[in-house]
Design a protein around this motif. Structure first.
Motif, PDB file in Angstrom:
ATOM      1  N   PHE A 157       9.971  -5.990  -6.364  1.00  0.00           N
ATOM      2  CA  PHE A 157       8.829  -6.898  -6.166  1.00  0.00           C
ATOM      3  C   PHE A 157       7.613  -5.951  -5.343  1.00  0.00           C
ATOM      4  N   TYR A 158       6.395  -5.850  -6.184  1.00  0.00           N
ATOM      5  CA  TYR A 158       5.337  -5.495  -5.307  1.00  0.00           C
ATOM      6  C   TYR A 158       4.254  -6.240  -5.421  1.00  0.00           C
ATOM      7  N   ASP A 159       4.137  -6.700  -4.043  1.00  0.00           N
ATOM      8  CA  ASP A 159       3.112  -7.955  -3.824  1.00  0.00           C
ATOM      9  C   ASP A 159       1.707  -7.301  -3.406  1.00  0.00           C
ATOM     10  N   ASN A 160       0.606  -8.004  -4.063  1.00  0.00           N
ATOM     11  CA  ASN A 160      -0.656  -7.705  -3.953  1.00  0.00           C
ATOM     12  C   ASN A 160      -0.826  -6.310  -4.272  1.00  0.00           C
ATOM     13  N   SER A 161      -0.357  -5.642  -5.328  1.00  0.00           N
ATOM     14  CA  SER A 161      -0.317  -4.206  -5.648  1.00  0.00           C
ATOM     15  C   SER A 161      -1.764  -3.897  -5.919  1.00  0.00           C
ATOM     16  N   HIS A 162      -2.722  -4.506  -6.217  1.00  0.00           N
ATOM     17  CA  HIS A 162      -3.988  -4.162  -6.521  1.00  0.00           C
ATOM     18  C   HIS A 162      -4.794  -5.383  -5.802  1.00  0.00           C
ATOM     19  N   GLU A 163      -6.130  -4.749  -5.744  1.00  0.00           N
ATOM     20  CA  GLU A 163      -7.314  -5.715  -5.081  1.00  0.00           C
ATOM     21  C   GLU A 163      -7.597  -6.775  -5.637  1.00  0.00           C
ATOM     22  N   ARG A 192      11.184   6.157  -6.726  1.00  0.00           N
ATOM     23  CA  ARG A 192      11.880   7.027  -5.859  1.00  0.00           C
ATOM     24  C   ARG A 192      11.512   6.458  -4.141  1.00  0.00           C
ATOM     25  N   GLN A 193      10.273   6.100  -4.376  1.00  0.00           N
ATOM     26  CA  GLN A 193       9.597   5.895  -2.913  1.00  0.00           C
ATOM     27  C   GLN A 193       9.978   4.677  -2.400  1.00  0.00           C
ATOM     28  N   LYS A 194      10.608   4.499  -1.343  1.00  0.00           N
ATOM     29  CA  LYS A 194      11.011   3.497  -0.552  1.00  0.00           C
ATOM     30  C   LYS A 194       9.761   2.322  -0.178  1.00  0.00           C
ATOM     31  N   SER A 195       8.594   2.959   0.037  1.00  0.00           N
ATOM     32  CA  SER A 195       7.569   2.193   0.315  1.00  0.00           C
ATOM     33  C   SER A 195       6.801   1.456  -0.779  1.00  0.00           C
ATOM     34  N   ASP A 196       6.109   0.433  -0.660  1.00  0.00           N
ATOM     35  CA  ASP A 196       5.433  -0.412  -1.670  1.00  0.00           C
ATOM     36  C   ASP A 196       3.911   0.157  -2.090  1.00  0.00           C
ATOM     37  N   LYS A 197       3.911   1.379  -1.636  1.00  0.00           N
ATOM     38  CA  LYS A 197       2.515   2.134  -2.025  1.00  0.00           C
ATOM     39  C   LYS A 197       2.596   3.041  -3.088  1.00  0.00           C
TER      40      LYS A 197
END
Length: 403
Positions: A157-163, A192-197
């Protein structure tokens, strides 16, 4: 009963309607002319009944014709987007209330497999992973969700992924996907990235990102925008490769042809712009259309595209050489989305009437060879000509079996 048959019955009854009690002439005194007339009337009546039987046969044949595509899906809520599963007979439908409904489809019937309550606002884009195990969805609520197709469980889940609200999403490969929003920003994500960035982001457009496509080699990411320009991103070096000139109309949708060597873009004024590969600054050719906005397009073969238009018509166009082939299907209202199933047998389209319709397109195998461009006087005829999948039947096509 056809009008002509009814007319024959009326004529016969009027001629022979006199009762025996009112008649001054007995049967034995009937003239030769009367006998001949009765015989002719009998033959006419037999012919009328025979004609009626042929009409009934034709009606029954049309009614009993074996269905070659799934029935219409009538959705309760407005359909924002839908996507075919890459291997199974499954369709994911994103709705304006934020739900994603998974349907199983067949020529006989459609059934709901499960309803996923994923987003708090409109689900604007749904896409399956290339292996079909994961469902990607984006929403106006700025979230991105990855759902397990088999269990319905949330994977990521990616929350607030864009402005701002997201508009579209594209799965690039097994690890990478891209998203575009209402303000023209594009972001690339790596699972593969653990961060949600995101691993890359850019904002070269001044209006919404309408569509995103990537080539099979994953070298370029191509993004069309409502500001009328095309942005090309170099995936290998993670930088903007090129920004095209701005057109006077919105670029609304994209598709790849000729083994990825040609890019096709649809516009809000009904034009199709063709680009040579790696020459995305300016189109190499432009094809005029019916002057209705093209809301979506889908490559059918290396030479044929089907466009979904604002006037509710699906149109087929042959690109090399350029020629309009005719009407594939129709809705009563604007068509917003179109996609092709896993085996290429049929396409589906959704409209403002909340219906998803299926169209069998196997006949396009016979359209691969078009020897010449259409002449000017043939253009209008080709635009309105109904192809086999169209639900509009002419009198000639219906009565073909009567000749």
């Amino acid at each position: 009963m056809c009008k002509r048959t009814i007319g024959y019955f009326v004529d016969v009854n009027m001629y022979s309607g006199t009762s025996s009690s009112d008649s001054n002439v007995s049967d034995s005194d009937a003239s030769v002319e009367e006998l001949v007339g009765s015989h002719e009337e009998s033959e006419i009546l037999d012919d009328a009944v025979e004609d009626e039987d042929e009409v009934i046969k034709a009606i029954k044949k049309e009614r009993d014709k074996k269905r070659d595509h799934p029935p219409v899906i009538h959705c309760e809520d407005f359909v924002m987007d839908f996507s075919f599963h890459p291997f199974e007979n499954m369709l994911a439908v994103g709705s304006i209330v934020g739900d994603v409904i998974l349907y199983k489809y067949s020529n006989e019937e459609n059934s709901v497999l499960q309803t996923l309550e994923l987003h708090t606002k409109a689900c604007r884009d749904v896409e399956f992973s290339h292996d079909g195990k994961t469902l990607f969805s984006t929403s106006k609520d700025r979230s991105i969700m990855l759902t397990d197709v088999q269990t319905g469980g949330l994977i990521r889940f990616y929350d607030n992924s864009h402005e701002v609200a997201l508009y579209c999403l594209r799965v690039v490969d097994e690890n990478m996907f891209a998203t575009g929003d209402d303000d023209g920003e594009v972001k690339i994500w790596d699972l593969r990235q653990k961060s949600d960035k995101p691993i890359f982001s850019t904002k070269k457009n001044e209006d919404y990102i309408s569509d995103i496509v990537a080539d099979a080699a994953h070298k370029f990411l191509l993004c069309s925008s409502g500001d009328g320009s095309l942005t090309t991103i170099d995936l290998e070096n993670r930088k903007v490769h090129m920004l095209s000139e701005e057109y006077e109309e919105e670029l609304t949708c994209l598709g790849l042809f000729r083994n990825g060597t040609k890019l096709l873009a649809g516009s809000s004024k009904g034009k199709l712009y063709l680009y040579n590969w790696n020459e995305f600054g300016l189109h190499s050719d432009a094809f005029p259309g019916p002057k209705h906005a093209i809301n979506g397009l889908i490559p059918i073969t290396e030479n044929i595209v089907v466009t979904a238009c604002e006037d509710g018509i699906l149109r087929a166009t042959h690109l090399f050489p350029h020629r309009h082939l005719g009407v594939v299907g129709q809705h009563d209202m604007s068509i917003e989305n179109v996609d092709i199933c896993n085996n290429g047998m049929f396409i589906a389209s959704s409209s403002h009437d909340n219906d998803i319709k299926f169209w069998n397109i196997q006949y396009f195998e016979d359209f691969e060879r078009v020897s010449h461009k259409h002449k000017k006087h043939e253009t209008k005829q080709d635009l309105v000509k109904h192809l086999p999948s169209s639900k509009v039947k002419t009198a000639d096509s219906f009565f073909n079996d009567l000749s």
